[in-house]
Design an enzyme around this catalytic site. Sequence first.
Site, PDB file in Angstrom:
ATOM      1  N   LYS A  32       1.751   2.458   7.419  1.00  0.00           N
ATOM      2  CA  LYS A  32       0.511   2.114   8.138  1.00  0.00           C
ATOM      3  C   LYS A  32       0.480   2.795   9.509  1.00  0.00           C
ATOM      4  O   LYS A  32      -0.558   3.294   9.951  1.00  0.00           O
ATOM      5  CB  LYS A  32       0.422   0.593   8.316  1.00  0.00           C
ATOM      6  CG  LYS A  32       0.191  -0.152   7.001  1.00  0.00           C
ATOM      7  CD  LYS A  32       0.248  -1.655   7.219  1.00  0.00           C
ATOM      8  CE  LYS A  32       0.117  -2.405   5.912  1.00  0.00           C
ATOM      9  NZ  LYS A  32       0.479  -3.823   6.036  1.00  0.00           N
ATOM     10  N   LEU A  58       8.581  -5.342   1.983  1.00  0.00           N
ATOM     11  CA  LEU A  58       7.180  -4.899   1.968  1.00  0.00           C
ATOM     12  C   LEU A  58       6.375  -5.900   2.787  1.00  0.00           C
ATOM     13  O   LEU A  58       6.684  -7.106   2.789  1.00  0.00           O
ATOM     14  CB  LEU A  58       6.640  -4.867   0.536  1.00  0.00           C
ATOM     15  CG  LEU A  58       7.220  -3.807  -0.408  1.00  0.00           C
ATOM     16  CD1 LEU A  58       6.627  -3.937  -1.801  1.00  0.00           C
ATOM     17  CD2 LEU A  58       6.997  -2.398   0.137  1.00  0.00           C
ATOM     18  N   ASP A  59       5.331  -5.418   3.460  1.00  0.00           N
ATOM     19  CA  ASP A  59       4.473  -6.320   4.226  1.00  0.00           C
ATOM     20  C   ASP A  59       3.798  -7.335   3.297  1.00  0.00           C
ATOM     21  O   ASP A  59       3.676  -7.096   2.092  1.00  0.00           O
ATOM     22  CB  ASP A  59       3.362  -5.520   4.934  1.00  0.00           C
ATOM     23  CG  ASP A  59       3.926  -4.553   5.959  1.00  0.00           C
ATOM     24  OD1 ASP A  59       5.051  -4.779   6.435  1.00  0.00           O
ATOM     25  OD2 ASP A  59       3.225  -3.566   6.265  1.00  0.00           O
ATOM     26  N   LYS A  60       3.310  -8.395   3.914  1.00  0.00           N
ATOM     27  CA  LYS A  60       2.654  -9.460   3.129  1.00  0.00           C
ATOM     28  C   LYS A  60       1.511  -8.908   2.269  1.00  0.00           C
ATOM     29  O   LYS A  60       1.341  -9.287   1.104  1.00  0.00           O
ATOM     30  CB  LYS A  60       2.130 -10.522   4.112  1.00  0.00           C
ATOM     31  CG  LYS A  60       1.473 -11.701   3.465  1.00  0.00           C
ATOM     32  CD  LYS A  60       1.080 -12.722   4.537  1.00  0.00           C
ATOM     33  CE  LYS A  60       0.177 -13.789   3.962  1.00  0.00           C
ATOM     34  NZ  LYS A  60      -0.308 -14.729   4.986  1.00  0.00           N
TER      35      LYS A  60
END
Length: 247
Positions: free
Chosen positions: A197, A112-114
């Site tokens: 996104k 998962l992204d930050k």
Amino acid sequence: MGSPRHAGPDAERLDRLIAHGLGWTRSAAQKAVRRSRVTIDDVWVRDPAAKVPPAARVKVEDVVVPRLDRTVLMMNKQAGSVSANVDASERTVIEDLPDHLRRDDLRIVGRLDKDTTGLLLLTNDGDLLHRLTHPRHGAEKVYILTFEGTLAVDAEARFEAGLTLDDGTICAPAKIAFTGPNQAEVRVHEGKYHQVKRMIAACGGRVTRLERTQMGPLALGADLPRGATRRLTDAEIAALDQAVSAS
Ligand code: URA
């Protein structure tokens, strides 16, 4: 040669046990079983899906397959931690683990992204990791998100047809459902870089908040606070196994 013990509810699939114990792929384990190289308690077995009771001894030719402890953890990832085992400058999700769950052989299943929060799995089972992340097995991932901007009126149809991202990458068919003003739920079966996104961007919006709530049969329950981690129950691991074995 005797006869194999009766397989109870804790029995494990033979090909999975060999793959995990010897660090093989599941298909290599299946090949070994089909080629009559494998015994359970000294009985030759040719069915890779045979169930192995907890105390049974599995051998590939003369090599005893170690029964490795299998760990699968569910984290409710907090924003601000990176999905990496080590990072020189950022806090990692491994550092977010409580001491009693931290171990050297854990790997992250689908990063998962930050700034993304929610359901993140960690495991020492390479075969399970491979199956959960490989698009062929298509474990569904569910995300809830907030976005800004106005999405294309045909966004639902474009998600279902397979969106084309900014760099020309074509996504597999996915689903978007609008759940409120500037809020949506997205369901995908793959895990491309920044995928959700970029899908929203391809429809004219910008994600401002993203949370993963589900992976295959596992849902992030309200009982796991943000930043906390727990072991999966045996029933949850069995459901995961079944979801990725069936495909
Ligand atoms: N898609 C994204 O864009 N980011 C994530 O962290 C996960 C899915």
